[in-house]
Structure formats: structure tokens, C-alpha cells
Design a protein around this motif. Structure first.
Motif, mmCIF file in Angstrom:
data_model
loop_
_atom_site.group_PDB
_atom_site.id
_atom_site.type_symbol
_atom_site.label_atom_id
_atom_site.label_comp_id
_atom_site.label_asym_id
_atom_site.label_seq_id
_atom_site.Cartn_x
_atom_site.Cartn_y
_atom_site.Cartn_z
ATOM 1 N N THR A 75 0.824 -1.222 0.000
ATOM 2 C CA THR A 75 0.000 0.000 0.000
ATOM 3 C C THR A 75 0.852 1.264 0.000
ATOM 4 O OG1 THR A 75 -0.131 -0.114 2.425
ATOM 5 C CG2 THR A 75 -1.938 -1.114 1.170
ATOM 6 N N GLU A 76 1.964 1.229 0.714
ATOM 7 C CA GLU A 76 2.835 2.409 0.749
ATOM 8 C C GLU A 76 3.408 2.703 -0.630
ATOM 9 O OE1 GLU A 76 6.833 4.016 3.097
ATOM 10 O OE2 GLU A 76 5.801 2.193 3.772
ATOM 11 N N LEU A 77 3.807 1.640 -1.331
ATOM 12 C CA LEU A 77 4.327 1.811 -2.688
ATOM 13 C C LEU A 77 3.231 2.304 -3.632
ATOM 14 C CD1 LEU A 77 6.631 1.465 -4.753
ATOM 15 C CD2 LEU A 77 5.898 -0.913 -5.044
ATOM 16 N N LEU A 78 2.025 1.798 -3.474
ATOM 17 C CA LEU A 78 0.918 2.199 -4.345
ATOM 18 C C LEU A 78 0.607 3.687 -4.201
ATOM 19 C CD1 LEU A 78 -1.594 -0.807 -4.063
ATOM 20 C CD2 LEU A 78 -0.041 -0.271 -5.934
ATOM 21 N N THR A 79 0.588 4.186 -2.952
ATOM 22 C CA THR A 79 0.327 5.615 -2.750
ATOM 23 C C THR A 79 1.457 6.458 -3.320
ATOM 24 O OG1 THR A 79 1.309 5.476 -0.534
ATOM 25 C CG2 THR A 79 -1.085 5.233 -0.701
ATOM 26 N N GLU A 80 2.689 5.966 -3.179
ATOM 27 C CA GLU A 80 3.846 6.697 -3.718
ATOM 28 C C GLU A 80 3.779 6.770 -5.245
ATOM 29 O OE1 GLU A 80 8.695 6.071 -4.161
ATOM 30 O OE2 GLU A 80 7.584 4.952 -2.622
ATOM 31 N N VAL A 81 3.492 5.623 -5.887
ATOM 32 C CA VAL A 81 3.394 5.590 -7.352
ATOM 33 C C VAL A 81 2.222 6.454 -7.819
ATOM 34 C CG1 VAL A 81 2.954 4.112 -9.350
ATOM 35 C CG2 VAL A 81 4.472 3.325 -7.529
ATOM 36 N N CYS A 82 1.113 6.388 -7.109
ATOM 37 C CA CYS A 82 -0.062 7.192 -7.470
ATOM 38 C C CYS A 82 0.278 8.682 -7.455
ATOM 39 C CB CYS A 82 -1.215 6.890 -6.521
ATOM 40 S SG CYS A 82 -2.710 7.855 -6.821
ATOM 41 N N ASP A 83 0.932 9.134 -6.405
ATOM 42 C CA ASP A 83 1.310 10.554 -6.295
ATOM 43 C C ASP A 83 2.254 10.956 -7.422
ATOM 44 O OD1 ASP A 83 -0.231 10.733 -4.055
ATOM 45 O OD2 ASP A 83 1.435 10.549 -2.637
ATOM 46 N N GLU A 84 3.279 10.145 -7.656
ATOM 47 C CA GLU A 84 4.252 10.460 -8.711
ATOM 48 C C GLU A 84 3.585 10.460 -10.079
ATOM 49 O OE1 GLU A 84 7.881 8.294 -8.799
ATOM 50 O OE2 GLU A 84 8.160 8.328 -6.624
ATOM 51 N N VAL B 231 -5.613 -2.303 -4.512
ATOM 52 C CA VAL B 231 -5.787 -1.401 -5.654
ATOM 53 C C VAL B 231 -6.026 0.009 -5.132
ATOM 54 C CG1 VAL B 231 -7.146 -0.827 -7.701
ATOM 55 C CG2 VAL B 231 -6.745 -3.221 -7.116
ATOM 56 N N CYS B 232 -5.172 0.930 -5.578
ATOM 57 C CA CYS B 232 -5.333 2.353 -5.287
ATOM 58 C C CYS B 232 -6.005 3.007 -6.499
ATOM 59 C CB CYS B 232 -3.980 2.995 -5.007
ATOM 60 S SG CYS B 232 -4.063 4.753 -4.598
ATOM 61 N N ILE B 233 -6.949 3.914 -6.251
ATOM 62 C CA ILE B 233 -7.776 4.446 -7.337
ATOM 63 C C ILE B 233 -7.682 5.961 -7.390
ATOM 64 C CG2 ILE B 233 -10.104 4.459 -8.322
ATOM 65 C CD1 ILE B 233 -10.711 2.093 -6.430
ATOM 66 N N ASN C 297 -5.076 8.962 3.236
ATOM 67 C CA ASN C 297 -5.900 9.888 2.449
ATOM 68 C C ASN C 297 -6.046 9.489 0.982
ATOM 69 O OD1 ASN C 297 -6.332 11.399 4.709
ATOM 70 N ND2 ASN C 297 -4.860 13.012 4.195
ATOM 71 N N HIS C 298 -5.635 8.280 0.596
ATOM 72 C CA HIS C 298 -5.803 7.774 -0.761
ATOM 73 C C HIS C 298 -6.933 6.743 -0.778
ATOM 74 C CE1 HIS C 298 -1.830 9.604 -1.112
ATOM 75 N NE2 HIS C 298 -1.915 9.501 -2.431
ATOM 76 N N PHE C 299 -7.507 6.535 -1.947
ATOM 77 C CA PHE C 299 -8.653 5.645 -2.075
ATOM 78 C C PHE C 299 -8.201 4.232 -2.442
ATOM 79 C CE2 PHE C 299 -9.993 9.915 -3.300
ATOM 80 C CZ PHE C 299 -10.956 10.148 -2.315
ATOM 81 N N PHE C 300 -8.684 3.267 -1.687
ATOM 82 C CA PHE C 300 -8.336 1.867 -1.920
ATOM 83 C C PHE C 300 -9.608 1.018 -1.931
ATOM 84 C CE2 PHE C 300 -4.209 3.387 -0.704
ATOM 85 C CZ PHE C 300 -3.298 2.499 -1.270
ATOM 86 N N VAL C 301 -9.502 -0.127 -2.607
ATOM 87 C CA VAL C 301 -10.571 -1.121 -2.542
ATOM 88 C C VAL C 301 -10.477 -1.806 -1.176
ATOM 89 C CG1 VAL C 301 -10.608 -1.483 -5.030
ATOM 90 C CG2 VAL C 301 -9.110 -2.892 -3.601
ATOM 91 N N PRO C 302 -11.511 -2.545 -0.761
ATOM 92 C CA PRO C 302 -11.520 -3.124 0.593
ATOM 93 C C PRO C 302 -10.302 -3.967 0.958
ATOM 94 C CG PRO C 302 -13.707 -3.247 -0.353
ATOM 95 C CD PRO C 302 -12.820 -2.717 -1.432
ATOM 96 N N PHE D 257 -8.916 13.473 -8.990
ATOM 97 C CA PHE D 257 -9.278 13.297 -7.586
ATOM 98 C C PHE D 257 -8.658 11.997 -7.103
ATOM 99 C CE2 PHE D 257 -12.794 12.085 -4.469
ATOM 100 C CZ PHE D 257 -12.262 12.874 -3.453
ATOM 101 N N PHE D 258 -7.580 12.115 -6.308
ATOM 102 C CA PHE D 258 -6.839 10.914 -5.917
ATOM 103 C C PHE D 258 -6.527 10.858 -4.419
ATOM 104 C CE2 PHE D 258 -3.742 14.137 -6.670
ATOM 105 C CZ PHE D 258 -2.652 13.854 -5.861
ATOM 106 N N GLN D 259 -6.769 11.956 -3.697
ATOM 107 C CA GLN D 259 -6.526 11.932 -2.258
ATOM 108 C C GLN D 259 -7.394 12.987 -1.578
ATOM 109 O OE1 GLN D 259 -2.515 12.933 -1.249
ATOM 110 N NE2 GLN D 259 -2.526 14.883 -2.360
ATOM 111 N N LEU D 260 -7.626 12.784 -0.272
ATOM 112 C CA LEU D 260 -8.420 13.719 0.506
ATOM 113 C C LEU D 260 -7.520 14.755 1.164
ATOM 114 C CD1 LEU D 260 -10.846 11.218 2.295
ATOM 115 C CD2 LEU D 260 -11.319 12.635 0.298
ATOM 116 N N ASP D 261 -7.995 15.968 1.217
ATOM 117 C CA ASP D 261 -7.254 17.040 1.874
ATOM 118 C C ASP D 261 -7.248 16.799 3.379
ATOM 119 O OD1 ASP D 261 -6.689 19.715 3.091
ATOM 120 O OD2 ASP D 261 -6.585 20.272 0.972
ATOM 121 N N ASP D 262 -6.157 17.148 4.046
ATOM 122 C CA ASP D 262 -6.053 16.969 5.493
ATOM 123 C C ASP D 262 -7.095 17.780 6.249
ATOM 124 O OD1 ASP D 262 -3.939 15.211 5.243
ATOM 125 O OD2 ASP D 262 -2.414 16.794 5.363
#
Length: 820
Positions: free
Chosen positions: A79-88, A209-211, A200-205, A107-112
Motif C-alpha cells: 500500500t505504501e508503494l501504491l500511494t507513492e506511485v499514485c502521487d508520482e 488497488v489504489c484508485i 488519504n488515498h482511495f483503496f478497494v476493501p 481526484f486521488f486523495q483527501l485534503d487533510d
């Protein structure tokens, strides 16, 4: 008419400059306007329009913005790698898109600040989100026993993680109203639906998968503008796959489907069909053995195409790319007229004799073919109407050029060796071979019998005509499997002229879905009306709040707090925020205008469509029926919702199914009316000679019945594209039958010249058949289902038209003459 074309030929023969200048001028004139035509790449043009009972449009799918969403998936186990790749990936994508600016939002993450801001908004407008039905349950809370238990719970909550972050929420609720409101507030607190958030990223249950959600700047129906975005996406995916091989990146959505459908159509046009046409031109060059054959063949067809496109520009301003792709079969019909003129030039010595022999059958074939395509003008699909218009004008333009300008470009007769070689084949008496005729009659009887007993069926599921790219197909399947693997998730909506009206109408949709859920048809749905509450209802709830918190109740709460709070180790004065909230003046407020909900998420709940209407959405989960039928759960849900004019099923295929079936029935009637039109034209052309009229009409009717019978025997269903092809089969059958009949009649009148005319017609039909069979066969290997579906029925119809006209029609004609 023959005299007119002969006079024009004589004039051009003595005025060569006028001939060439007028021809060049017409090419430039029509060519200019043809280039101004906008080629529409919207695959949804294939859909027939659907109407309400009052004639208004039920669903303009192209106007919906929600369809423009692209789901971007990052698949992996870390999951950590997925959020990193998603951001990049998102940062790189937006950086490279800064030039073309095809992406509107990602729209890929929620604001703090989202949760604190949301809680602040909720506390400021709390009464507006409390249903009046819960006040009866509030009354049960005014007991010392309950307050004693609740104060212990409040102490635990205050010392917990949530209490440290938002202590004011607990101090606003000393009596535990939050436990009563938990069910009602669920849509607000769990708006993520089937997704969860990690960092703050969206994932399936299952967190694999990060979306991210991409909103393009353009409509999904405009695949021309969309191509730049998807080309950039593909480039980025290729680069990131090399850098992060353990992460698989894919995407899907309506814009992606439109892009790949358009791309595949273009690829099929430039490979299979264009390759077949090149092969055909090489074959014809070999046949005629003259260097000028290719230009002479192409000039009339190019002129007809430019003429047709120009007429479409003047009449409509735009033309469907898919209609142009399928229009390749029309060029095959147009080419047959050119072949008749070029082939007959191999048998006659001068231009006037050529025109005397060809004008009548060519014009008659043109008129009847245009009549067959005219039936498409009355169907409910824009694409078919466009195709019908283009086909009629292209054939007319090709025919006129072939009779006016083409004879002026022909050189002196010089029969090629191939033409002399085909003479032996053409003159072979196929029509006198009784076993061959018996086989043809047997096949015809079997096919007609199969049609009469089995009948054809219409495939109204438009999904079967779309092209699914492996990338988008994989992405869609992954998301489905990772959320609700066995369920179907579809969008429904309420609509209104204002956002408030749409929200108010959502109450009707909510009532229907709640009833359907009690029946077991709906498994779950998004209660969007609990997120966006109508302003009028908010005012009613605020008034109910004020009426509920009387001085008597407030004194009772104050007394219970003083008695129970110290026992739990809480200062009784700490609950001041509650009394402030109970006595505050509240005003209704539109949450959709408060800039609290992120735009990327709010666009999945509400929108103002391109057409100006306001929509409020809900995602409904139901049984994923493998067989699409009127008895399936999904179709029963759709039927219940679609009855209300203010509610929408956001599935254009649902609305078009019944329309397509109705259109198929209408087209069957139009097809028979077209046949009646052809029969009348033939009757007039043959001067009311019943024998000649019926004999010319028989191959037309029989070839159509054979196609229908073969479809029954091979279990091939009609679809929207088959309707187009049926007009082509009908048109080419008309042409072949008319030319053979014309040659047979001339055979009786002038034995010497008639032989060359009949032989000329048969040679042209042979060449035309080879050309069309090659072109049509190439469509069988096309990747796009809409183009590939053209192949089978067209090939059968084409072979039937050639065999019946070549063999059976002369056999019956000679048999009738012999008996007479």
C-alpha cells in the motif's frame, strides 16, 4: 435521358477545354466543402434517440458529465508503494498535460482539512441534518440511568483518539444523541461507498488497488480531443511500468471506451479495408492491362465520395466516422457502375454507342439503389440516417461522373487478354446446366423455408457492437472483482431545472429504491438526499429543533448533567457547547455550494449537465444477472424508476433496447416498401411488361430471403449494423438483376450487338463481384465488432445476388421464351 448524355458527350468532344475545366472546377468545389465537414467520432451516435410520451428527450446521454469519468487503477500488494506511485504518476501526468490541457481534474486523495472542515460545517448546521422522526427516541434519553451510563461513555470518548481531536463534538452531546443519529448520519460519515482511505488515498476493501478519478476537460463523446489525453496516459503507463514493475497501472471509463472504439475503427479502415481495396486495384490493373485503369476507376468514386461528403456538410455540418467506415461497402456499389462503363468500352468502338447501351441500365440501377438506401432516412438513429444520405449522394455523384466525364477520358477500344480470357467463362452456358440449377433451387427453397419457419431475431444489446480493449477490459474487471464481485453497480438520477428541484425529486427516487430494497431487488444504494438536504426541508427541521428544545427540556438536561457528570469525573460546566447549540439561530444552507466536498467526489453525486439540467445521482447495487432479460432484477429496477419523468436510468442501452426492437420492425416494413418502389420502377422501365418486371425482380427478392434463411440456419441475429448491410445487399441485387435483364432483352432484339452487351454486363458483374467479395471478406478479419458484423451477411447476400442473376435469371428467361 440517353439523348441528353449523348448531346453532352458531343459537346465535350468538340470543347475539350470546357470538359477539363468544368471537371477540375467541380473536383475543387466539392473537395473544398468535403474538407470542411466535421467527422464526429461519437460512438453513441449509433444509439437511437429515446423520448418521453410527450415527445421530449428522456435521456441525452451525450449531455451527462458523469460519464466522462476515467478510473485510474494502481494494482499491487504494497500500500505504501501504491500511494507513492499514485502521487508520482498524477504529478507527472499533470506536468506533461500542461501544454494540451486535456485534463480538468484528478481526484486521488483527501485534503487533510476535509474532516475538520466537514465537522465544523456539520456542527454549524446540525438541526438541518436531523430527521424529525428521531425526536421521539430523544425523549427516551431523559432518564438518570441513561445519563449515568452516557457520562461514563463521554469520559472514555474524551480520553480517546477521537476526543483528543474533536472534543467539542462530545461536549455538544452530553445525552448521547450521536448513538441515535448514527444510522441517519451514515451517508455523511461513510460517503466513500465501497472504497476506503489509507493515507488519504482511495483503496478497494482488500487494499490491493489504489484508485484515482480523472475528469477530462472535454466530453467523452469527443474522442478526437480525447486522443491526446489517452496517448499521454499510455506513454506514462509505459514509463512507470519500467520503473515500478510490481505495480500494474490500468484505466477504464466511457471516454476510454470511446477512444479505443474510434482508434480501432481507424485502424481497421487503414489496414483491412484499405489493404483489400489496394489488392482489388492491383487485380483490376491486371485485368485491363492499362496504366490508366486505376485513375479511371478511382476518379468517379472519389468524385462521388466528395460529392456525398459535401452534401452532408451542407445538410448537417458533421458526419459520423463510423458511418464513413461502414460506407466502404457503398463505394463497392459505386465502383460497379464504373466497371460497367469501363468493361463495355472493351466491346464497342465509339462513345455514343457506349452511352446508348449503358445509360438506361446504369441510371435505372442508380435510381433503384438510391431507393433502397432511402429507407434508412426514416429510422430513429442519427448514424443510419447519415449513412443513408451519404450513400444516396455518393452513388448519384459516381453515376453522373461515370456517364458525363468518364467516357471523355477513355481511349480507343483495346480488349485486354484478360477480357478475352473471361469471354470463354462468360459464354459458358451455366443457365443450361440442369444439375446446377437444381442445386441452386434446392438451396433457395431450404433458405426460404428456414426463414418462414424460424424467423430472424434482432439483437438489441448494443454492448455487442462495442470494442473492448484488453487494457480497459482488465481494469473494469479488476475494480468489479475487488468491490462487489457478484453484484452489478449502476447509476440512477433525479433531474430538475434547478439543483434544489433535482434534490427534491430525489425523494421520489429514494422512496422507490427503498421499496425495491424491501422486495430484495436492490441490495444497497447511496442516500444522496441525506447528504444534500433540500432547503425547504432544512427549514422544517430547524423549526422542529427549536420547538423541541423548550426551556423545560433544557432545564431537565442541565439538572441531569449536574447529577451525573461529577460521578464520571467530568466538570458539569464543560457541556456549555450543548446549550449554545440548542438555542442558536440556524439558517438553511446549500452544502453543494459550500466548497466542503471535494469537486472530484461531488461530481459523482450532483452535476449540471452540458444541456443545462441539474442531476442528483445514486449508485445502486443489485444482482449481476448474466442474461439480460426483462425479468432480471436490474431491468425490473429500471422499469420501476423510468416510469417517473423526473427520474433517469443512466444507462443509454436500457432506453434504446425497446427503441431498437421497434426500429427493427419499422425497418422491415420500410424494406418491403423499398421493394415495392423498385418493383414499380422496374414495371415502368420495362413498359409494364409483367414477365420482364417479375423476372428482374425475382433475384432481388430471393437473394434477400436467402440471407434471412442463412441467418436462421447459422443462428446469426440481426443488429443495428445488419440493417445498413441489408440495404447494400438489396441495392447490389437490384443492380445485377437489372443489367442481366437488360442484356437478355437486347439479345432478343439485336442478336449481334446484344451478345456483346450481355457479355459486357456479365463481365462487369464478374469483376464487380470479385471486388466486392474481396472488400467484404476483409471486414471479417476486422477487430471492431461493428465492422466485423458487416462481413458474414454481406458475403452471403453478395454471392446469392451474383449466382441468381448469373445463372437462374437467364435460365428462367430462356425457358419461358422456349415454351412460348
Amino acid at each position: 435521358m440517353t439523348g441528353l448524355f449523348i448531346r453532352l458527350s458531343r459537346y465535350f468532344r468538340t470543347h475539350k477545354a470546357v470538359c477539363w475545366l468544368s471537371m477540375i472546377a467541380l473536383f475543387l468545389f466539392f473537395g473544398y466543402f468535403a474538407t470542411q465537414l466535421h467527422l464526429e467520432e461519437d460512438i453513441n451516435k449509433l444509439m437511437p434517440s429515446s423520448k418521453n410520451e410527450d415527445g421530449t428527450t428522456k435521456l441525452a446521454f451525450a449531455d451527462l458529465k458523469i460519464k466522462d469519468k476515467v478510473f485510474l487503477l494502481f494494482e499491487g500488494n504494497d500500500t505504501e508503494l501504491l500511494t507513492e506511485v499514485c502521487d508520482e504518476f498524477v504529478d507527472s501526468l499533470l506536468l506533461h498535460d500542461s501544454v494540451n490541457q486535456t485534463i480538468g481534474d484528478i481526484f486521488f486523495q483527501l485534503d487533510d482539512d476535509l474532516i475538520p472542515d466537514g465537522i465544523d460545517y456539520l456542527t454549524e448546521h446540525l438541526p438541518a441534518y436531523i430527521d424529525t422522526s428521531v425526536y421521539a427516541r430523544f425523549d427516551t434519553l431523559f432518564t438518570r440511568e441513561h445519563f449515568t451510563r452516557q457520562m461514563q461513555q463521554n469520559r472514555e470518548d474524551l480520553t480517546g483518539e477521537f476526543g483528543e481531536m474533536f472534543p467539542e463534538l462530545i461536549l455538544m452531546d452530553p445525552m448521547g444523541m450521536r448513538s441515535v443519529l448514527a444510522d441517519q448520519m451514515a451517508p455523511l460519515l461513510n460517503a466513500g461507498g465501497s472504497y476506503k482511505t489509507i493515507d488519504n488515498h482511495f483503496f478497494v476493501p482488500d487494499s490491493t488497488v489504489c484508485i484515482a478519478f480523472i475528469t477530462p476537460r472535454y466530453s467523452a463523446t469527443n474522442t478526437g480531443q480525447g486522443s491526446a489525453m489517452f496517448q499521454l496516459l499510455n506513454t506514462q503507463i509505459e514509463q512507470f511500468t519500467k520503473s515500478y514493475p510490481s505495480v500494474q497501472i490500468s484505466y477504464h471509463g466511457t471516454p476510454a471506451s470511446g477512444f479505443y472504439n474510434s482508434t480501432q475503427i481507424k485502424q481497421d479502415l487503414t489496414t483491412t479495408i484499405a489493404g483489400a481495396l489496394l489488392l482489388v486495384l492491383v487485380f483490376l490493373l491486371f485485368c485491363f492491362r492499362r496504366w490508366d485503369t486505376i485513375p479511371l476507376l478511382l476518379l468517379p468514386v472519389v468524385f462521388g465520395t466528395l460529392f456525398g461528403l459535401s452534401m452532408m456538410y451542407w445538410l448537417k455540418g458533421e458526419f459520423s466516422l463510423l458511418a464513413l467506415g461502414i460506407g466502404g461497402v457503398v463505394l463497392g456499389v459505386a465502383l460497379s457502375y464504373v466497371l460497367h462503363v469501363l468493361t463495355h468500352q472493351q466491346f464497342v468502338d465509339d462513345t455514343e454507342q457506349l452511352l446508348k447501351d449503358q445509360v438506361k441500365p446504369v441510371l435505372l440501377g442508380c435510381l433503384t439503389t438510391i431507393g433502397s438506401f432511402a429507407g434508412l432516412l426514416f429510422v430513429k438513429t442519427d448514424l443510419l440516417r447519415d449513412f443513408g444520405l451519404f450513400a444516396a449522394f455518393a452513388i448519384l455523384g459516381t453515376t453522373l461522373f461515370s456517364l458525363i466525364y468518364l467516357p471523355q477520358l477513355l481511349r480507343k477500344r483495346q480488349a485486354s487478354s484478360f477480357i478475352r480470357l473471361t469471354s470463354s467463362f462468360i459464354s459458358y452456358p451455366f443457365d443450361r446446366k440442369k444439375p446446377l440449377i437444381a442445386v441452386i433451387l434446392l438451396v433457395t427453397v431450404v433458405c426460404v423455408g428456414a426463414f418462414l419457419t424460424g424467423g430472424t431475431h434482432f439483437d438489441a444489446d448494443m454492448h455487442n457492437l462495442g470494442y473492448d480493449h484488453p487494457l480497459t477490459e482488465h481494469s473494469e474487471q479488476i475494480l468489479r472483482d475487488k468491490t462487489y464481485s457478484n453484484d452489478k453497480s449502476k447509476y440512477f438520477a433525479s433531474q430538475g431545472r434547478t439543483m434544489e428541484e433535482a434534490i427534491e425529486n430525489f425523494a421520489i427516487l429514494d422512496h422507490k429504491l427503498d421499496s425495491l430494497q424491501q422486495l430484495g431487488l436492490v441490495k444497497s444504494y447511496t442516500s444522496t438526499n441525506q447528504i444534500f438536504v433540500p432547503l425547504q426541508l432544512q427549514q422544517e427541521r430547524i423549526d422542529a429543533w427549536k420547538q423541541y428544545w423548550t426551556d423545560e427540556r433544557l432545564k431537565q438536561v442541565s439538572r441531569l448533567i449536574e447529577e451525573t457528570a461529577p460521578q464520571a469525573g467530568i466538570n458539569a460546566n464543560a457541556f456549555g457547547p450543548f446549550f449554545e447549540a440548542a438555542t442558536r439561530d440556524y439558517e438553511p444552507d446549500a452544502l453543494y455550494d459550500a466548497d466542503i466536498i471535494p469537486e472530484g467526489y461531488q461530481s459523482t453525486l450532483t452535476e449540471q449537465s452540458y444541456g443545462g439540467d441539474y442531476l442528483v445521482f445514486t449508485s445502486v447495487r443489485c444482482e449481476n444477472d448474466s442474461v439480460r432479460s426483462s425479468e432480471s432484477d436490474y431491468m425490473r429496477i429500471c422499469d420501476a424508476i423510468a416510469k417517473d419523468p423526473n427520474l433517469l436510468v443512466l444507462d443509454t442501452y436500457y432506453y434504446t433496447t425497446d427503441t431498437l426492437i421497434e426500429m427493427s420492425e419499422d425497418f422491415n416494413l420500410l424494406q418491403w416498401l423499398s421493394m415495392l418502389f423498385v418493383l414499380i420502377v422496374l414495371c415502368l422501365s420495362f413498359h409494364f411488361n409483367a414477365r420482364h418486371t417479375l423476372l428482374a425482380f425475382a433475384p432481388i427478392l430471393l437473394s434477400w430471403l436467402i440471407v434471412l434463411g442463412v441467418m436462421v440456419l447459422f443462428n446469426v441475429q440481426f443488429n443495428l449494423i445488419s440493417i445498413i448491410i441489408s440495404t447494400f445487399i438489396f441495392g447490389i441485387g437490384v443492380d445485377y438483376s437489372i443489367f442481366i435483364m437488360h442484356g437478355l432483352i437486347k439479345e432478343d432484339v439485336q442478336m449481334h450487338s446484344s451478345f456483346s452487351i450481355l457479355q459486357s454486363h456479365k463481365t462487369a458483374i464478374l469483376l464487380s463481384a470479385v471486388v466486392l467479395i474481396t472488400t467484404v471478406s476483409s471486414m471479417l478479419i476486422a477487430q471492431h465488432p461493428a465492422i466485423r458484423s458487416v462481413g458474414f451477411t454481406t458475403l452471403v447476400g453478395l454471392l446469392a445476388a451474383v449466382i441468381l442473376s448469373y445463372i437462374l435469371q437467364p435460365a428462367i428467361y430462356h425457358w419461358l421464351n422456349k415454351n412460348e
